[in-house]
Enzyme design. Structure first.
Site, PDB file in Angstrom:
ATOM      1  N   GLY A   1       0.799  -1.226   0.000  1.00  0.00           N
ATOM      2  CA  GLY A   1       0.000   0.000   0.000  1.00  0.00           C
ATOM      3  C   GLY A   1       0.826   1.269   0.000  1.00  0.00           C
TER       4      GLY A   1
ATOM      5  N   ALA B   1       1.678  -6.539  -8.372  1.00  0.00           N
ATOM      6  CA  ALA B   1       2.756  -7.512  -8.573  1.00  0.00           C
ATOM      7  C   ALA B   1       2.320  -8.887  -8.052  1.00  0.00           C
ATOM      8  CB  ALA B   1       4.034  -7.041  -7.884  1.00  0.00           C
TER       9      ALA B   1
ATOM     10  N   LEU C   1       4.062   1.464  -4.554  1.00  0.00           N
ATOM     11  CA  LEU C   1       5.014   0.742  -5.402  1.00  0.00           C
ATOM     12  C   LEU C   1       4.355  -0.446  -6.108  1.00  0.00           C
ATOM     13  CD1 LEU C   1       8.303   0.760  -3.253  1.00  0.00           C
ATOM     14  CD2 LEU C   1       7.527   2.414  -4.945  1.00  0.00           C
ATOM     15  N   GLY C   2       3.044  -0.476  -6.120  1.00  0.00           N
ATOM     16  CA  GLY C   2       2.343  -1.489  -6.913  1.00  0.00           C
ATOM     17  C   GLY C   2       2.455  -2.897  -6.353  1.00  0.00           C
ATOM     18  N   SER C   3       2.460  -3.028  -5.025  1.00  0.00           N
ATOM     19  CA  SER C   3       2.616  -4.355  -4.414  1.00  0.00           C
ATOM     20  C   SER C   3       1.465  -5.281  -4.793  1.00  0.00           C
ATOM     21  CB  SER C   3       2.719  -4.240  -2.895  1.00  0.00           C
ATOM     22  OG  SER C   3       1.574  -3.586  -2.387  1.00  0.00           O
TER      23      SER C   3
ATOM     24  N   ASP D   1      -0.745  -0.060 -12.921  1.00  0.00           N
ATOM     25  CA  ASP D   1       0.078  -0.970 -12.113  1.00  0.00           C
ATOM     26  C   ASP D   1       0.150  -2.370 -12.715  1.00  0.00           C
ATOM     27  OD1 ASP D   1      -0.194   1.193 -10.426  1.00  0.00           O
ATOM     28  OD2 ASP D   1      -0.355  -0.027  -8.619  1.00  0.00           O
TER      29      ASP D   1
END
Ligand code: PMV
Length: 331
Positions: free
Chosen positions: A114, A122, A117-119, A164
């Site tokens: 959150g 991914a 970084l686009g967790s 993302d």
């Protein structure tokens, strides 16, 4: 058993405005989520997650269970994490036409949750790849991006852009404008430095806040369009390999996001620490409200400055990752 991985991303330009059809340029970074999937004998789903900045949690559930891991993070983040994994498994079953397939899933992620970084993208991209391969189906990166987008779209109540998920699936620098997504070729080396305040913003709330401002004030709508102009200029600077101009435009983009109310004191402090060192420019990345900033700096100065900045919990270099989703083991 199949292990797949997919990269996180930073927004070089364009978050929030991309929700209203302006272009955006996210870039994949060399920080990955690895997802291991093994088919079970029954139709249950068992999920184990470590390193999600959640101290590690294990959830065992089959379908509609309301199990919750006992951990000290906002419940919305945990709900979302579970929702993403559940929906990724559903996509894998659908793609392989195996509605009753059960899975043991293990998630290991180097990407803070959150934090812009686009967790989640991914995890979803790697999860769909590993899940479909485990069931004997191989999807293209674009097909995985499409299915991962459907997952994010559903979990985020229709507020998600394709940025993302597409970026994580194909890697490198990409351009998103509405449904039109493509890779940007011949990108120079981008010396990203990340500062992370240890926190997270609520994407849904932040997106809703920008929407409300935009609906109320013409100048807020103009600010969103101005971000689109910055992105278009940024694309030219990227093609020309002009890092100085890219830095300047990142600063401009941050100012516009700040005006839209999605920055925070810790994000601003990190942005200023990076700018006052040797960085060419710095901005928040992702939804904002807390989480990460991205600076452009070839030297070690910004990283050093950030490491001394109160409010910055972690700082690291993150090279552009030209690889998108890939198989690590099995299949
Ligand atoms: O914080 P992230 O990485 O999920 O990015 C959110 C970016 C927004 O533009 C605010 C929303 C979106 O889906 O594009």
């Amino acid at each position: 058993m199949v292990v797949s991985s997919a990269p996180g991303k930073v927004y070089l330009f364009g978050e929030h405005a991309v929700v209203y059809g302006e272009p955006a340029v996210p870039c994949a970074i060399e920080r990955r989520a690895r997802v291991t999937v093994e088919e079970r004998d029954d139709d249950a789903l068992r999920v184990q997650a470590t390193d999600l900045s959640l101290d590690g949690f294990t959830v065992e559930y089959s379908g509609e269970s309301s199990d919750r891991p006992d951990i000290d993070v906002p419940e919305s983040l945990v709900d979302a994490a579970i929702g993403y994994v559940d929906a990724a498994a559903a996509q894998a079953r659908d793609a392989a036409d195996r509605p009753d397939a059960g899975f043991d899933i293990t998630i290991e992620s180097e990407i803070p949750l959150g934090a812009g970084l686009g967790s989640s993208a991914a995890v979803v991209v790697a999860g769909i790849d590993a899940g479909t391969r485990e069931l004997g189906v191989e999807l293209s990166a674009r097909e995985i991006a499409e299915r991962a987008y459907r997952v994010e779209h559903d979990v985020q109540d229709g507020q998600a852009s394709r940025a993302d998920t597409f970026c994580s699936a194909v890697g490198g620098a990409v351009r998103i404008e509405g449904d039109d997504c493509h890779a940007i070729r011949d990108v120079p080396n981008l010396p990203f430095v990340i500062g992370y305040d240890g926190g997270a913003g609520d994407t849904g709330e932040l997106v809703a806040g920008v929407r409300a401002l935009k609906d109320e004030y013409d100048f807020a709508a103009d600010t969103v369009s101005a971000i689109g102009d910055v992105v278009r200029q940024g694309e030219r600077a990227l093609q020309a390999g002009d890092l100085e101009e890219l830095g300047q435009l990142m600063d401009f983009n941050h100012g516009l996001l700040e005006a839209l109310g999605v920055s925070s004191r810790s994000l601003d402090e990190m942005v200023w620490a990076a700018r006052e060192s040797d960085a060419l420019g710095a901005k928040l990345t992702g939804a904002g409200g807390g989480g990460c900033i991205v600076a452009l700096d070839e030297s070690e100065e910004a990283r050093t400055a950030l490491s001394y900045t109160p409010g910055c919990e972690e700082t690291f270099r993150a090279e552009l990752d030209t690889d998108g989703v890939r198989v690590e083991e099995g299949a």
